[in-house]
Design a protein around this motif. Structure first.
Motif, mmCIF file in Angstrom:
data_model
loop_
_atom_site.group_PDB
_atom_site.id
_atom_site.type_symbol
_atom_site.label_atom_id
_atom_site.label_comp_id
_atom_site.label_asym_id
_atom_site.label_seq_id
_atom_site.Cartn_x
_atom_site.Cartn_y
_atom_site.Cartn_z
ATOM 1 N N THR A 1 0.828 -1.204 0.000
ATOM 2 C CA THR A 1 0.000 0.000 0.000
ATOM 3 C C THR A 1 0.865 1.258 0.000
ATOM 4 O O THR A 1 0.579 2.215 -0.720
ATOM 5 C CB THR A 1 -0.940 0.002 1.222
ATOM 6 O OG1 THR A 1 -1.722 -1.188 1.199
ATOM 7 C CG2 THR A 1 -1.848 1.213 1.220
ATOM 8 N N LEU A 2 1.919 1.253 0.788
ATOM 9 C CA LEU A 2 2.829 2.396 0.820
ATOM 10 C C LEU A 2 3.479 2.610 -0.545
ATOM 11 O O LEU A 2 3.534 3.733 -1.050
ATOM 12 C CB LEU A 2 3.911 2.194 1.887
ATOM 13 C CG LEU A 2 5.004 3.257 1.949
ATOM 14 C CD1 LEU A 2 4.418 4.631 2.223
ATOM 15 C CD2 LEU A 2 6.028 2.895 2.999
ATOM 16 N N LYS B 1 2.322 1.642 -3.435
ATOM 17 C CA LYS B 1 1.281 2.102 -4.363
ATOM 18 C C LYS B 1 1.001 3.588 -4.165
ATOM 19 O O LYS B 1 0.827 4.329 -5.135
ATOM 20 C CB LYS B 1 -0.011 1.309 -4.167
ATOM 21 C CG LYS B 1 -0.008 -0.036 -4.823
ATOM 22 C CD LYS B 1 -1.370 -0.688 -4.644
ATOM 23 C CE LYS B 1 -1.524 -1.888 -5.526
ATOM 24 N NZ LYS B 1 -2.886 -2.436 -5.482
ATOM 25 N N SER B 2 0.961 4.024 -2.913
ATOM 26 C CA SER B 2 0.662 5.431 -2.638
ATOM 27 C C SER B 2 1.746 6.364 -3.168
ATOM 28 O O SER B 2 1.485 7.534 -3.433
ATOM 29 C CB SER B 2 0.468 5.657 -1.135
ATOM 30 O OG SER B 2 1.711 5.633 -0.455
ATOM 31 N N GLN B 3 2.939 5.843 -3.332
ATOM 32 C CA GLN B 3 4.050 6.629 -3.872
ATOM 33 C C GLN B 3 4.231 6.393 -5.377
ATOM 34 O O GLN B 3 5.221 6.822 -5.959
ATOM 35 C CB GLN B 3 5.346 6.273 -3.132
ATOM 36 C CG GLN B 3 5.317 6.567 -1.654
ATOM 37 C CD GLN B 3 5.184 8.042 -1.375
ATOM 38 O OE1 GLN B 3 5.880 8.860 -1.964
ATOM 39 N NE2 GLN B 3 4.274 8.391 -0.481
ATOM 40 N N ASP B 4 3.268 5.683 -5.985
ATOM 41 C CA ASP B 4 3.299 5.356 -7.412
ATOM 42 C C ASP B 4 4.561 4.567 -7.780
ATOM 43 O O ASP B 4 5.206 4.822 -8.801
ATOM 44 C CB ASP B 4 3.183 6.629 -8.257
ATOM 45 C CG ASP B 4 2.795 6.339 -9.696
ATOM 46 O OD1 ASP B 4 2.142 5.304 -9.940
ATOM 47 O OD2 ASP B 4 3.159 7.138 -10.576
ATOM 48 N N TRP C 1 4.655 0.872 -7.012
ATOM 49 C CA TRP C 1 4.397 -0.567 -7.001
ATOM 50 C C TRP C 1 4.635 -1.223 -8.360
ATOM 51 O O TRP C 1 5.233 -2.295 -8.446
ATOM 52 C CB TRP C 1 2.988 -0.869 -6.500
ATOM 53 C CG TRP C 1 2.738 -2.345 -6.461
ATOM 54 C CD1 TRP C 1 1.873 -3.050 -7.228
ATOM 55 C CD2 TRP C 1 3.404 -3.305 -5.634
ATOM 56 N NE1 TRP C 1 1.946 -4.390 -6.927
ATOM 57 C CE2 TRP C 1 2.887 -4.568 -5.950
ATOM 58 C CE3 TRP C 1 4.390 -3.219 -4.667
ATOM 59 C CZ2 TRP C 1 3.313 -5.737 -5.330
ATOM 60 C CZ3 TRP C 1 4.821 -4.384 -4.040
ATOM 61 C CH2 TRP C 1 4.281 -5.620 -4.372
ATOM 62 N N CYS D 1 0.433 -7.920 2.501
ATOM 63 C CA CYS D 1 0.013 -6.660 1.892
ATOM 64 C C CYS D 1 -1.306 -6.832 1.161
ATOM 65 O O CYS D 1 -1.605 -7.882 0.639
ATOM 66 C CB CYS D 1 1.066 -6.196 0.889
ATOM 67 S SG CYS D 1 2.700 -6.043 1.597
#
Length: 77
Positions: free
Chosen positions: A3-4, A6-9, A11, A76
């Motif tokens: 998730t972290l 993904k949130s920072q684009d 993943w 995750c």
């Protein structure tokens, strides 16, 4: 952790890696994003896992390291 990232684009970069483009600016951007993903992963893992991934130079190498991708998937969302 997924998730972290993904949130920072980041993943997709971790899962797929990146190709070295002909454009030097894009290559630099890809390497910078990959380094950011790598440091996030290194900071998040337990010391016993870190010793197995310390030599990796890309986030994709860490993801596909022995048993690591299973940990990503099991812990995750």
């Amino acid at each position: 952790m997924k998730t972290l990232l993904k949130s920072q684009d980041l993943w997709d970069l971790v899962e797929q890696g990146y190709a070295d483009p002909d454009d030097e600016g894009k290559l630099r951007e890809n390497r910078k994003k990959d380094s950011k993903a790598l440091v996030i992963i290194q900071q998040a893992v337990h010391d016993s896992v870190f010793s197995r991934i310390a030599a990796a130079t890309t986030s994709k190498q860490v993801y596909f390291a022995k048993g690591i991708s299973r940990r990503f998937k099991s812990t995750c969302g």
